[in-house]
Motif scaffolding. Sequence first.
Motif, PDB file in Angstrom:
ATOM      1  N   ASN A 245       0.150   5.643   7.930  1.00 39.86           N
ATOM      2  CA  ASN A 245       0.328   4.834   9.127  1.00 39.86           C
ATOM      3  C   ASN A 245       1.035   3.520   8.821  1.00 39.86           C
ATOM      4  O   ASN A 245       0.874   2.540   9.555  1.00 39.86           O
ATOM      5  N   CYS A 246       1.794   3.516   7.756  1.00 38.88           N
ATOM      6  CA  CYS A 246       2.512   2.303   7.370  1.00 38.88           C
ATOM      7  C   CYS A 246       3.355   1.801   8.540  1.00 38.88           C
ATOM      8  O   CYS A 246       4.109   2.555   9.132  1.00 38.88           O
ATOM      9  N   PRO A 247       3.205   0.525   8.878  1.00 39.05           N
ATOM     10  CA  PRO A 247       3.919  -0.019  10.032  1.00 39.05           C
ATOM     11  C   PRO A 247       5.287  -0.611   9.687  1.00 39.05           C
ATOM     12  O   PRO A 247       5.915  -1.208  10.549  1.00 39.05           O
ATOM     13  N   CYS A 248       5.758  -0.474   8.451  1.00 36.08           N
ATOM     14  CA  CYS A 248       7.006  -1.147   8.094  1.00 36.08           C
ATOM     15  C   CYS A 248       8.206  -0.468   8.757  1.00 36.08           C
ATOM     16  O   CYS A 248       8.142   0.674   9.204  1.00 36.08           O
ATOM     17  N   ALA A 249       9.326  -1.177   8.787  1.00 43.03           N
ATOM     18  CA  ALA A 249      10.514  -0.718   9.509  1.00 43.03           C
ATOM     19  C   ALA A 249      11.101   0.564   8.920  1.00 43.03           C
ATOM     20  O   ALA A 249      11.774   1.321   9.613  1.00 43.03           O
ATOM     21  N   ALA A 250      10.823   0.811   7.627  1.00 43.33           N
ATOM     22  CA  ALA A 250      11.351   2.018   6.998  1.00 43.33           C
ATOM     23  C   ALA A 250      10.521   3.240   7.365  1.00 43.33           C
ATOM     24  O   ALA A 250      10.984   4.377   7.272  1.00 43.33           O
ATOM     25  N   CYS A 251       9.275   3.033   7.760  1.00 45.29           N
ATOM     26  CA  CYS A 251       8.367   4.150   8.041  1.00 45.29           C
ATOM     27  C   CYS A 251       8.221   4.432   9.529  1.00 45.29           C
ATOM     28  O   CYS A 251       7.849   5.531   9.929  1.00 45.29           O
ATOM     29  N   ARG A 252       8.490   3.456  10.316  1.00 37.70           N
ATOM     30  CA  ARG A 252       8.155   3.551  11.728  1.00 37.70           C
ATOM     31  C   ARG A 252       9.233   2.877  12.566  1.00 37.70           C
ATOM     32  O   ARG A 252       9.642   1.764  12.265  1.00 37.70           O
TER      33      ARG A 252
ATOM     34  N   GLY B   1       4.579   3.771  -4.858  1.00 34.47           N
ATOM     35  CA  GLY B   1       5.695   2.848  -4.999  1.00 34.47           C
ATOM     36  C   GLY B   1       6.044   2.113  -3.721  1.00 34.47           C
ATOM     37  O   GLY B   1       6.885   1.221  -3.724  1.00 34.47           O
ATOM     38  N   HIS B   2       5.394   2.493  -2.623  1.00 32.80           N
ATOM     39  CA  HIS B   2       5.709   1.849  -1.349  1.00 32.80           C
ATOM     40  C   HIS B   2       4.805   0.639  -1.138  1.00 32.80           C
ATOM     41  O   HIS B   2       3.613   0.716  -1.387  1.00 32.80           O
ATOM     42  N   GLY B   3       5.378  -0.458  -0.680  1.00 34.98           N
ATOM     43  CA  GLY B   3       4.539  -1.638  -0.510  1.00 34.98           C
ATOM     44  C   GLY B   3       5.071  -2.628   0.493  1.00 34.98           C
ATOM     45  O   GLY B   3       4.760  -3.807   0.429  1.00 34.98           O
ATOM     46  N   THR B   4       5.854  -2.146   1.456  1.00 33.96           N
ATOM     47  CA  THR B   4       6.465  -3.084   2.396  1.00 33.96           C
ATOM     48  C   THR B   4       5.695  -3.217   3.706  1.00 33.96           C
ATOM     49  O   THR B   4       6.046  -4.024   4.543  1.00 33.96           O
ATOM     50  N   GLY B   5       4.650  -2.416   3.854  1.00 35.54           N
ATOM     51  CA  GLY B   5       3.909  -2.458   5.114  1.00 35.54           C
ATOM     52  C   GLY B   5       2.968  -3.641   5.191  1.00 35.54           C
ATOM     53  O   GLY B   5       2.260  -3.940   4.238  1.00 35.54           O
TER      54      GLY B   5
HETATM   55 ZN   LIG Z   1       6.408   1.685   5.117  1.00 36.41          ZN
END
Ligand SMILES: [Zn+2]
Length: 111
Positions: A37-44, A82-86
């Motif tokens: 449910n990552c809310p970052c721009a790359a995921c959502r 490795g993902h951490g932008t959310g």
């Molecule tokens: Zn994300």
Amino acid sequence: MLNFNPTGIEQIDDEKLRIVWEDEHESVYSFRFLRQNCPCAACRDEWSGEMLFDPSEVPEDVRSMRAEMVGNYAISFAFSDGHGTGIYSFENLRRLCQCRECSHHLGSETN
Ligand SMILES: [Zn+2]
Ligand SMILES: [Zn+2]
């Protein structure tokens, strides 16, 4: 009106995070669920809220390597994939609560 202030944030084990809210409500999340449910721009998609990746591709054993407070309104996680932008605002986290009571409020979305 929901209360979005956590009084306690605790990592239960490698897989789960618990947040206790000011109104004594308790939420338990798996890190995989949070990652999905990552809310970052790359995921959502910012506007439609549509997911831009396949949640089933998130590794089963994904966990949080690091969690950091963002101001006093959010947490960011550095996930083991490795993902951490959310940036997970407390408001968003409270909405993501998966307990029986909260899922009930979502009604048709649980189908
Ligand atoms: Zn994300
Ligand atoms: Zn809940």
